[in-house]
Design a protein around this motif. Structure first.
Motif, short mmCIF file in Angstrom:
data_model
loop_
_atom_site.label_atom_id
_atom_site.label_comp_id
_atom_site.label_asym_id
_atom_site.label_seq_id
_atom_site.Cartn_x
_atom_site.Cartn_y
_atom_site.Cartn_z
N LYS A 146 48.73 21.29 43.07
CA LYS A 146 48.30 19.74 42.77
C LYS A 146 47.09 19.80 41.69
N THR A 147 46.42 20.80 41.74
CA THR A 147 45.60 20.86 40.38
C THR A 147 46.24 21.21 39.04
N LYS A 148 47.66 21.31 39.25
CA LYS A 148 48.42 22.05 38.02
C LYS A 148 47.71 23.04 37.33
N THR A 149 46.90 23.82 38.21
CA THR A 149 46.22 25.14 37.73
C THR A 149 46.64 26.28 38.81
N VAL A 150 47.23 27.08 38.18
CA VAL A 150 47.60 28.23 39.09
C VAL A 150 46.73 29.44 38.86
N GLY A 151 46.74 30.43 39.35
CA GLY A 151 45.79 31.76 39.04
C GLY A 151 46.72 32.93 39.46
N VAL A 152 46.09 34.04 38.85
CA VAL A 152 46.45 35.42 39.25
C VAL A 152 45.17 36.35 39.10
N VAL A 153 45.39 37.04 40.34
CA VAL A 153 44.11 38.16 40.40
C VAL A 153 45.03 39.38 39.82
N ALA A 154 44.74 39.87 38.72
CA ALA A 154 45.24 41.03 38.09
C ALA A 154 44.89 42.20 38.53
N SER A 155 45.63 43.30 38.21
CA SER A 155 45.03 44.59 38.71
C SER A 155 44.56 45.55 37.42
N LYS A 182 44.98 30.54 35.10
CA LYS A 182 43.70 31.24 34.78
C LYS A 182 44.02 32.86 35.46
N VAL A 183 43.51 33.86 34.83
CA VAL A 183 43.66 35.13 35.18
C VAL A 183 42.23 35.82 35.46
N VAL A 184 42.30 36.57 36.47
CA VAL A 184 40.91 37.42 36.74
C VAL A 184 41.28 38.94 37.12
N TRP A 185 40.79 39.95 36.03
CA TRP A 185 41.25 41.18 36.39
C TRP A 185 40.33 41.96 37.14
N VAL A 186 40.68 42.86 38.18
CA VAL A 186 39.85 43.79 38.67
C VAL A 186 39.92 45.09 38.43
N ASN A 187 40.89 45.42 37.56
CA ASN A 187 40.86 46.85 37.02
C ASN A 187 41.02 47.93 37.93
N GLU A 188 41.86 47.74 38.96
CA GLU A 188 42.15 48.42 40.21
C GLU A 188 43.31 48.11 40.84
N SER A 196 39.02 39.81 46.80
CA SER A 196 38.63 38.63 47.16
C SER A 196 37.71 37.70 46.25
N GLU A 197 36.68 38.56 45.70
CA GLU A 197 35.69 37.90 44.73
C GLU A 197 36.64 37.40 43.65
N ALA A 198 37.48 37.91 43.04
CA ALA A 198 38.60 37.29 41.98
C ALA A 198 39.16 36.13 42.52
N ALA A 199 39.56 36.13 43.69
CA ALA A 199 40.34 34.94 44.14
C ALA A 199 39.54 33.71 44.34
N THR A 200 38.19 34.07 44.63
CA THR A 200 36.98 33.08 44.84
C THR A 200 36.86 32.49 43.66
N SER A 201 36.68 33.44 42.59
CA SER A 201 36.42 32.71 41.24
C SER A 201 37.61 31.84 40.65
N LEU A 202 38.79 32.12 40.86
CA LEU A 202 39.97 31.50 40.51
C LEU A 202 39.71 29.99 41.25
N ILE A 203 39.32 30.11 42.79
CA ILE A 203 39.42 28.84 43.37
C ILE A 203 38.39 27.98 42.79
N ASN A 204 37.14 28.73 42.74
CA ASN A 204 36.04 27.49 42.14
C ASN A 204 36.54 27.10 40.92
N GLY A 205 37.23 27.74 40.18
CA GLY A 205 37.77 27.52 38.76
C GLY A 205 38.67 26.33 38.86
N GLY A 206 39.16 25.63 40.10
CA GLY A 206 40.26 24.85 39.97
C GLY A 206 41.62 25.18 40.42
#
Ligand code: GUN
Length: 355
Positions: A146-155, A182-188, A196-206
């Motif tokens: 609905k926000t037209k913003t999808v996200g990926v938690v990347a490894s 939006k993408v957040v990398w966890v490098n593992e 989870s932290e990365a997911a939270t930051s994506l959600i907080n970013g819309g």
């Protein structure tokens, strides 16, 4: 290699059931995360169990889990060889150098490395076209955001993962070209708290619909807690987040493992670079949520049918990177070399590929 050569030239039928233990083909699996990860490693484990069941007492399989992508991996592989394993599946990208080292010494052992690119006389590489599953998930994401913003938690920032991120976004944009990502990398590969932290930051970013390329259901669980949506990857993760789950891009390693064992038992093991996808039954988007509109489920089916009969390729131009540069011209279908070298984000993804 003794058993393969012994079996081949015999014309008379031999009773297979009574094979003495020493004649069994011993097969070792090396896993980067725990078999209980519910994702990447769990699926390899299902593949191991499936071949054990299928080939019965012709083979004896074993596995070692939570093996880091370090010299530990080489040690585990050498131990496996010492215990008589003649076929070793090393199931994480970062094992590559350690597979190469072990294989150079242990010439009578066949190595199968997922998802590397370095082959050898006794090293084959194999992978699944996980990007096809990512694209199918993207179609669903495009309809549900609905926000037209999808996200990926990347490894880990390797082409496979960048390709999956992009493919997910291309799928979403096939429904609505204005969708951003939006993408957040966890490098593992496996780090549930960081995932989870990365997911939270994506959600907080819309972001309200997430995909991930990590090994655990942590992203889905976070989505469940926060009232947004997400996908399972590698395994069927629906049970971890009944409300949040939109579908799982499930890998089935069994067809490939079956082929390799058949070939090896017949003395026909070959090196090579195997990359199976929807067409070969190696990847599928499963358990699409009930609230996804039928019209969207039909689009997923249509894309899948095209992947099967070759009439549709995810990477068909025009494709632009996120600086506006055309990276694939209109009508052109990317070849494997292109796919294996993707190191840019497509239009609509925020930021830059690390490194
Ligand atoms: N090791 C653990 N998970 C993965 C994955 O998703 N891809 C690759 N290449 N290696 C992994």
């Amino acid at each position: 290699g003794k058993k393969e050569e012994a079996a081949a030239p015999t014309a008379a039928p031999t009773p297979a059931a009574a094979a003495p233990a020493a004649d069994k083909l011993k097969i070792g699996f090396v896993y980067v995360s725990p078999v209980g990860d519910g994702g990447w490693t769990y699926q390899h484990e299902l593949g191991r169990k499936a071949i054990q069941e299928k080939f019965g007492d012709k083979i004896e399989t074993s596995m070692v889990e939570s093996v880091p992508e370090s010299a530990d991996a080489e040690r585990v592989m050498r131990d496996m060889a010492g215990q008589g394993n003649k076929l070793v599946f090393a199931t994480s990208f970062g094992y590559q150098e350690f597979v190469q080292k072990a294989a150079a010494d242990l010439k009578d052992v066949k190595f199968e490395h997922a998802t590397g690119y370095k082959t050898g006389d006794n090293v084959a590489v194999y992978d699944t076209k996980t990007f096809e599953g990512a694209y199918l998930a993207g179609i669903v994401a495009g309809a549900m955001t609905k926000t037209k913003t999808v996200g990926v938690v990347a490894s880990v920032p390797i082409p496979e993962v960048v390709r999956n991120i992009n493919s997910f976004v291309l799928g979403a944009q096939s429904i609505d070209p204005s969708i951003k990502a939006k993408v957040v990398w966890v490098n593992e590969w496996f780090a549930p708290p960081k995932e989870s932290e990365a997911a939270t930051s994506l959600i907080n970013g819309g972001v309200d619909v997430m995909y991930q390329n990590t090994n655990s259901p942590a992203v889905l669980k976070t989505a469940e807690e926060r009232g947004v949506r997400a996908f399972g990857k590698d395994g069927d993760m629906s049970s971890f987040a009944p409300k949040a789950h939109l579908g799982s891009a499930v890998i089935d390693w069994t067809p490939y493992y079956t082929k390799v064992v058949e070939d090896t038992l017949a003395g026909k093991w070959q090196t090579g670079n195997f990359w199976w996808g929807v067409k070969e039954g190696a990847i599928d988007l499963k358990k699409i949520a009930d609230d996804v509109p039928q019209e969207i489920k039909d689009k997923v089916e249509k894309a899948k049918a095209g992947m099967k009969d070759g009439s549709f390729a995810v990477w068909t131009g025009p494709v632009q990177d996120n600086t506006g540069k055309q990276v694939l011209e209109a009508g052109k279908v990317a070849d494997d070399a292109f796919l294996r070298g993707i190191n840019f984000y497509v239009n609509g993804i925020e930021g830059k590929v690390p490194g």
